[in-house]
Write an enzyme that holds these catalytic residues in place. Structure first.
Site, PDB file in Angstrom:
ATOM      1  N   HIS A  66       0.873  -1.176   0.000  1.00  0.00           N
ATOM      2  CA  HIS A  66       0.000   0.000   0.000  1.00  0.00           C
ATOM      3  C   HIS A  66       0.911   1.227   0.000  1.00  0.00           C
ATOM      4  O   HIS A  66       1.612   1.468   0.980  1.00  0.00           O
ATOM      5  CB  HIS A  66      -0.895   0.000   1.235  1.00  0.00           C
ATOM      6  CG  HIS A  66      -1.814  -1.187   1.296  1.00  0.00           C
ATOM      7  ND1 HIS A  66      -3.086  -1.169   0.762  1.00  0.00           N
ATOM      8  CD2 HIS A  66      -1.630  -2.436   1.784  1.00  0.00           C
ATOM      9  CE1 HIS A  66      -3.653  -2.356   0.948  1.00  0.00           C
ATOM     10  NE2 HIS A  66      -2.790  -3.149   1.561  1.00  0.00           N
ATOM     11  N   ASP A 338       2.379  -7.055   2.491  1.00  0.00           N
ATOM     12  CA  ASP A 338       1.178  -6.291   2.852  1.00  0.00           C
ATOM     13  C   ASP A 338       1.588  -5.016   3.609  1.00  0.00           C
ATOM     14  O   ASP A 338       0.972  -4.646   4.607  1.00  0.00           O
ATOM     15  CB  ASP A 338       0.178  -7.120   3.661  1.00  0.00           C
ATOM     16  CG  ASP A 338      -1.170  -6.409   3.831  1.00  0.00           C
ATOM     17  OD1 ASP A 338      -1.396  -5.379   3.163  1.00  0.00           O
ATOM     18  OD2 ASP A 338      -1.996  -6.885   4.643  1.00  0.00           O
ATOM     19  N   HIS A 342       0.668   3.522   8.419  1.00  0.00           N
ATOM     20  CA  HIS A 342      -0.294   4.431   9.059  1.00  0.00           C
ATOM     21  C   HIS A 342       0.473   5.419   9.928  1.00  0.00           C
ATOM     22  O   HIS A 342       1.518   5.072  10.486  1.00  0.00           O
ATOM     23  CB  HIS A 342      -1.272   3.657   9.956  1.00  0.00           C
ATOM     24  CG  HIS A 342      -2.220   2.776   9.207  1.00  0.00           C
ATOM     25  ND1 HIS A 342      -3.209   3.268   8.380  1.00  0.00           N
ATOM     26  CD2 HIS A 342      -2.329   1.427   9.153  1.00  0.00           C
ATOM     27  CE1 HIS A 342      -3.891   2.256   7.852  1.00  0.00           C
ATOM     28  NE2 HIS A 342      -3.375   1.130   8.298  1.00  0.00           N
TER      29      HIS A 342
HETATM   30 ZN   LIG Z   1      -5.732  -7.138   2.529  1.00  0.00          ZN
END
Ligand SMILES: [Zn+2]
Length: 464
Positions: A66, A338, A342
């Site tokens: 991400h 993954d 944050h």
């Molecule tokens: Zn996921």
């Protein structure tokens, strides 16, 4: 420029069944030769790097990260995320589409490509959304996403609950030869769960989410892969039952695959109760690989530390063993992080309210080496395959190999290098890792993208 001779390394290229001490020649950003031919063809003015004692392999690929662009740049950017990737030994990433707005149309894909070309330190591939705005209600324009260059579709972070809609998504994806990657989570079973449902959720008074909340959707995906013939890839598997289902489905030859993340095969739900409880129970098994010197202090953290909150959650020791067994026997063929950054202020709240997710790009190689190679579950070529040719094959990327003529994406790492992962060291914009203060073993020392050195660990490498 873009030319380099790496001398004396142990060259491991699982795609070509190569594992031997050899020189590797890069010319103009491409792999030019391996072995005696490399040494012969290298002109004297070409830059040389002595990598003896180190492993030289195809550039590592992480197909699940991400990067938070567009819209969530306080957490991460393409620039910071790809810098963290380079430090971790990764030359290619696939970014997830759950951004703001979601990557559910060709325009946003083009935006990512443009920003990656400007600010990205490593290759960036894009996963498009399955449904518009990742809302799970209406399919995104899958054909137009494919034409815009996405390498897969996924609603990661969310899971399409409507089975009929998922079937249609698979049928479209098959038409465009795209794999569908799925975050397997049944909402009706998981509800508001924040950690694995078991002894520790009860002891800690936190709402649990049962392993069946994942296994249910893995089973659904297997049935739909069989029905449609589409390629389905189950993301970040955490539960023993998921591995069992996948193993049986693969035996039947179905087009289904899976990935696992280091936190799920290193930690367990006991870690949510704090370091003392973890080391006394499930952490015990790690000590032989983690703590070679008795003087090394074991990492400490409090109970309810939100850096141990992720989705899917850390599960039981039995689940952890099953994931490791699935990696060892080839049921799970892909490793990934993954990586989910944050901000501190978002994580510094009660466990119930903290967002799910942890960073991982800089620790995943070490943790994988520790739990798979150093723990004697996998040989190095098999481990490297899970970071290179396996994801490249799933996504049909012309990457993940050192074949002559391939892009010169190369990772050089020291599997035995011991180091401490410290909070201040990260290149990520965020600090939400559960592995701060962990003694790790194995580290990337050079990351090369198209012949360019994008990361060099100076202390390890002397130019000759
Ligand atoms: Zn996921």
């Amino acid at each position: 420029m873009n030319s380099l001779l790496l001398t004396g390394g142990r060259v491991i290229d699982p795609a070509n069944h190569l594992d031997s001490v050899a020189d590797l020649l890069i010319l103009n950003g491409k792999i030019a030769a391996v072995g005696a031919d490399a040494t012969k063809r290298a002109s004297p003015e070409i830059e040389r790097l002595d990598v003896s004692g180190l492993v030289v392999c195809p550039g590592l690929i992480d197909l699940h990260v991400h990067l938070r662009e567009p819209g969530q740049t306080p957490k991460e950017t393409i620039a910071t995320g790809t810098t963290a990737a380079a430090r971790g030994g990764f030359t290619s990433l696939v970014c997830m589409p759950n951004t703001s707005p979601a990557i559910d149309n060709a325009g946003t894909v083009a935006l990512i490509h443009e920003r990656a070309a400007r600010a990205g330190l490593v290759n960036l591939f894009v996963a498009g959304a399955i449904t518009k705005n990742i809302a799970g209600e209406e399919l995104a324009s899958i054909g137009s996403l494919q034409r815009a260059g996405v390498v897969a579709i996924t609603d990661d972070g969310h899971c399409v609950q409507n089975n009929e809609l998922m079937r249609r998504a698979l049928e479209y994806a098959k038409m465009f030869d795209l794999p569908v990657m799925d975050h397997c989570q049944d909402y009706s079973l998981v509800t508001q769960g924040v950690m694995h449902e078991g002894y520790w959720s009860t002891a800690l008074g936190l709402q649990g989410w049962p392993a069946a909340g994942e296994e249910m959707i893995v089973a659904r995906n297997i049935l739909l892969a069989e029905l449609t013939g589409a390629r389905v890839h189950c993301q970040h598997l955490s539960a023993a039952g998921s591995v069992e289902l996948l193993r049986a489905a693969k035996k039947r030859g179905l087009p289904i695959s899976g990935e696992a993340c280091p936190h799920h095969f290193t930690l367990t739900d006991a870690a949510v109760a704090g370091s003392e409880k973890f080391w006394a129970a499930d952490g015990n098994l790690l000590l032989s690989t983690l703590n070679p010197q008795p003087s090394t202090k074991l990492p400490e953290w409090p109970a309810y530390d939100t850096n141990f909150k992720m989705n899917p959650p850390l599960r039981s020791a039995r689940d952890r063993s099953a994931i490791l067994a699935g990696l060892a026997d080839g049921t799970i063929e892909i490793l990934c992080s993954d990586h989910a950054p944050h901000c501190d202020f978002e994580k510094e709240v009660e466990f119930d309210y903290a967002p799910f997710g942890i960073t991982g790009l800089e620790t995943e190689l070490a943790l994988s080496l520790m739990q798979l190679y150093h723990a004697k579950r996998l040989e190095l070529p098999d481990l490297i395959a899970k970071f290179t040719i396996a994801p490249a094959k799933l996504l049909r990327l012309a990457k993940g190999t050192l074949s002559v003529g391939a892009d010169a994406d190369v990772t050089v790492f020291d599997p035995d290098r011991e180091w401490l992962f410290e909070r201040g060291q990260t290149a990520s914009k965020s600090f939400n890792s559960p592995f701060h203060g962990w003694p790790l073993k194995g580290r990337a020392v050079a990351t090369i993208v198209s012949g360019n050195k994008v990361w060099i660990e100076q202390s390890e490498l002397a130019a000759v």
